[in-house]
Scaffold this motif. Structure first.
Motif, mmCIF file in Angstrom:
data_model
loop_
_atom_site.group_PDB
_atom_site.id
_atom_site.type_symbol
_atom_site.label_atom_id
_atom_site.label_comp_id
_atom_site.label_asym_id
_atom_site.label_seq_id
_atom_site.Cartn_x
_atom_site.Cartn_y
_atom_site.Cartn_z
ATOM 1 N N ILE A 167 0.543 -13.434 11.269
ATOM 2 C CA ILE A 167 -0.563 -12.473 11.366
ATOM 3 C C ILE A 167 -0.128 -11.084 10.933
ATOM 4 O O ILE A 167 -0.781 -10.435 10.099
ATOM 5 C CB ILE A 167 -1.125 -12.452 12.802
ATOM 6 C CG1 ILE A 167 -1.752 -13.807 13.148
ATOM 7 C CG2 ILE A 167 -2.140 -11.332 12.969
ATOM 8 C CD1 ILE A 167 -2.255 -13.913 14.559
ATOM 9 N N ASN A 168 0.984 -10.598 11.471
ATOM 10 C CA ASN A 168 1.463 -9.267 11.099
ATOM 11 C C ASN A 168 1.856 -9.198 9.629
ATOM 12 O O ASN A 168 1.606 -8.195 8.952
ATOM 13 C CB ASN A 168 2.641 -8.869 11.982
ATOM 14 C CG ASN A 168 2.198 -8.197 13.275
ATOM 15 O OD1 ASN A 168 1.362 -7.307 13.263
ATOM 16 N ND2 ASN A 168 2.751 -8.639 14.391
ATOM 17 N N LEU A 171 -1.356 -8.899 7.566
ATOM 18 C CA LEU A 171 -2.003 -7.594 7.727
ATOM 19 C C LEU A 171 -1.242 -6.496 6.995
ATOM 20 O O LEU A 171 -1.851 -5.602 6.388
ATOM 21 C CB LEU A 171 -2.123 -7.255 9.219
ATOM 22 C CG LEU A 171 -3.074 -8.135 10.042
ATOM 23 C CD1 LEU A 171 -3.019 -7.746 11.509
ATOM 24 C CD2 LEU A 171 -4.502 -8.036 9.528
ATOM 25 N N VAL A 172 0.081 -6.550 7.046
ATOM 26 C CA VAL A 172 0.894 -5.555 6.338
ATOM 27 C C VAL A 172 0.814 -5.781 4.829
ATOM 28 O O VAL A 172 0.714 -4.823 4.044
ATOM 29 C CB VAL A 172 2.354 -5.601 6.829
ATOM 30 C CG1 VAL A 172 3.245 -4.708 5.959
ATOM 31 C CG2 VAL A 172 2.449 -5.173 8.290
ATOM 32 N N TYR A 174 -1.582 -6.977 2.965
ATOM 33 C CA TYR A 174 -2.839 -6.564 2.353
ATOM 34 C C TYR A 174 -3.232 -5.134 2.725
ATOM 35 O O TYR A 174 -4.372 -4.723 2.488
ATOM 36 C CB TYR A 174 -3.956 -7.534 2.739
ATOM 37 C CG TYR A 174 -3.783 -8.894 2.101
ATOM 38 C CD1 TYR A 174 -4.084 -9.103 0.759
ATOM 39 C CD2 TYR A 174 -3.298 -9.970 2.837
ATOM 40 C CE1 TYR A 174 -3.931 -10.346 0.170
ATOM 41 C CE2 TYR A 174 -3.131 -11.217 2.257
ATOM 42 C CZ TYR A 174 -3.450 -11.396 0.924
ATOM 43 O OH TYR A 174 -3.275 -12.620 0.347
ATOM 44 N N ILE A 176 -3.799 -3.622 5.547
ATOM 45 C CA ILE A 176 -4.718 -3.370 6.667
ATOM 46 C C ILE A 176 -4.027 -2.510 7.716
ATOM 47 O O ILE A 176 -4.651 -1.630 8.317
ATOM 48 C CB ILE A 176 -5.207 -4.702 7.261
ATOM 49 C CG1 ILE A 176 -5.958 -5.497 6.180
ATOM 50 C CG2 ILE A 176 -6.108 -4.467 8.471
ATOM 51 C CD1 ILE A 176 -6.373 -6.874 6.615
ATOM 52 N N ILE A 177 -2.743 -2.733 7.936
ATOM 53 C CA ILE A 177 -1.940 -1.901 8.838
ATOM 54 C C ILE A 177 -0.672 -1.502 8.107
ATOM 55 O O ILE A 177 -0.228 -2.172 7.174
ATOM 56 C CB ILE A 177 -1.605 -2.647 10.150
ATOM 57 C CG1 ILE A 177 -0.873 -3.960 9.851
ATOM 58 C CG2 ILE A 177 -2.847 -2.892 10.986
ATOM 59 C CD1 ILE A 177 -0.415 -4.709 11.094
#
Length: 322
Positions: A167-168, A171-172, A174, A176-177
Motif C-alpha cells: 500500500i505505501n 501511494l509513494v 504514484y 499520492i503521498i
C-alpha cells in the motif's frame, strides 16, 4: 394434547440434544476447575511450577488446605484508582497493568463487534434479498477466507500495511503521498485486521435470521403507509434481533482473548489479555497468576451471557403469559 405434553413424550429428542451439551459442559468445566485450582496456588521452582493445595504434614500425616489469594490481589491492585484512570476521572496511585489489559481487550473487542455489525448487517441483508441463484455464490465469497490459513492471512496484512509494504509503495510511487504512512503496528492496523478476521462470524448469523423474514410483512407495512426506513426499524430490525445477538457474541467473545492479531499487528501500545496470559505462562513461568487471569477473563465473559439468557427467558415467559 398440549405441545408441552407432546414434548415430554419424546425422550429421544432430549437425549440427542443433551449428549452434546453434557460433552461441551465437561470440556468447559473440567479444565476450568483445574485452572481455578492452580490460581489459588503459589509459584514455585519445580515441575509443575506451583504449590499443592493440600499439604501433608510428614509427622502426623494430616492434610491441610493451603490457598492463597495473592494472585487475585495482584490483578485487582488499586482497583478504584485504576478504574478512575481508565475512565479519565483522575484516579490516584499506581495502576494495575492487568486491569488495564482487560480494559484494552474489552474496548478492542467492543469496537470490533460494533464495526462488524455496521458492515455485516447491510451485507447480510443484501445477500438475503438477492436472487436465489446468486445467494450461494455470495455466501461462498464470504466464507472464502476460511479456506486459507488464519496465520497466513494475518501475515498478508503485515505485508500490505508495513512502511515498506504494497500500500505505501503504491501511494509513494504514484505521488499520492511523499513518504510512507504509519499504517502498521498501531490501533488502526489492529482494528482493521480484527474486523477483517471476524466479519464473516457476524454476517452468517445475520443472514440466517434475515433469510427467514417474511417479505409479506414489508409489503403490508408499505400498504399501510410506512416508508422503507420506518419499515426497517419497526419490522426488519426487531425481527433480526436474534441474529444480531448471536453474531455479536460470536465476534466479541473470541475477540476479547485474541492473541495472534494483537501480537503481530497491534504493537506494544495495544496489549491484550491473550498476550498477557502468554507472557505470564511462558516468560514469567507464573502459572498461578496466569490461571487467575484466565479465571477472571472467563467470569467477565460468562456472567454477562448468563444474565442475558436469564433476562431473555423471562421476556419469553412474560410474552407467553401475556
Amino acid at each position: 394434547m398440549s405441545i408441552n405434553a407432546k414434548r415430554r413424550l419424546r425422550p429421544g429428542r432430549r437425549l440427542v440434544i443433551g449428549i452434546p451439551y453434557i460433552w461441551l459442559l465437561l470440556l468447559f468445566l473440567v479444565p476450568f476447575f483445574i485452572v481455578l485450582k492452580i490460581s489459588f496456588a503459589e509459584q514455585e521452582i519445580r515441575i509443575p511450577p506451583y504449590t499443592d493445595l493440600f499439604v501433608t504434614d510428614p509427622q502426623t500425616g494430616r492434610q491441610t488446605l493451603h490457598m492463597v489469594t495473592q494472585n487475585y490481589k495482584e490483578i485487582f491492585y488499586n482497583f478504584w484508582g485504576t478504574l478512575g484512570q481508565m475512565l479519565g476521572l483522575g484516579g490516584s496511585g499506581d495502576s494495575s497493568i492487568y486491569l488495564r489489559t482487560y480494559w484494552s481487550s474489552i474496548k478492542t473487542a467492543f469496537s470490533t463487534t460494533l464495526i462488524c455489525l455496521l458492515l455485516g448487517y447491510p451485507m447480510a441483508y443484501a445477500i438475503s434479498r438477492a436472487k436465489p441463484e446468486y445467494r450461494n455464490g455470495l455466501l461462498l465469497a464470504i466464507m472464502l477466507p476460511f479456506w486459507t490459513s488464519f496465520l497466513l492471512r494475518v501475515y498478508a496484512w503485515m505485508g500490505l500495511l508495513s512502511q515498506t509494504g504494497i500500500i505505501n509503495n503504491l501511494l509513494v510511487k504514484y505521488g499520492i503521498i511523499s513518504e510512507p504512512m504509519d499504517l502498521f503496528y498501531n490501533s488502526f492496523s489492529l482494528n482493521l485486521v480484527m474486523v477483517y478476521a471476524y466479519l464473516p462470524f457476524m454476517i452468517l448469523p445475520l443472514y440466517t435470521q434475515l433469510i427467514k423474514l417474511d417479505g409479506r410483512l414489508l409489503e403490508a407495512a408499505s400498504d399501510l403507509g410506512a416508508g422503507p426506513v420506518k419499515a426497517f426499524f419497526t419490522i426488519t430490525l426487531p425481527l433480526s434481533k436474534t441474529g444480531i445477538i448471536a453474531g455479536s457474541m460470536l465476534v466479541f467473545i473470541p475477540a476479547v482473548g485474541e492473541f495472534v492479531i494483537p501480537d503481530l499487528v497491534g504493537g506494544p501500545d495495544n496489549l491484550m489479555i491473550g498476550k498477557t496470559l502468554w507472557m505470564a505462562f511462558f516468560d514469567q513461568n507464573n502459572w498461578p497468576l496466569a490461571s487467575a487471569l484466565a479465571v477472571v477473563m472467563v467470569l467477565l465473559l460468562v456472567l454477562p451471557i448468563a444474565l442475558f439468557h436469564r433476562l431473555e427467558n423471562r421476556e419469553m415467559e412474560g410474552g407467553r403469559h401475556g
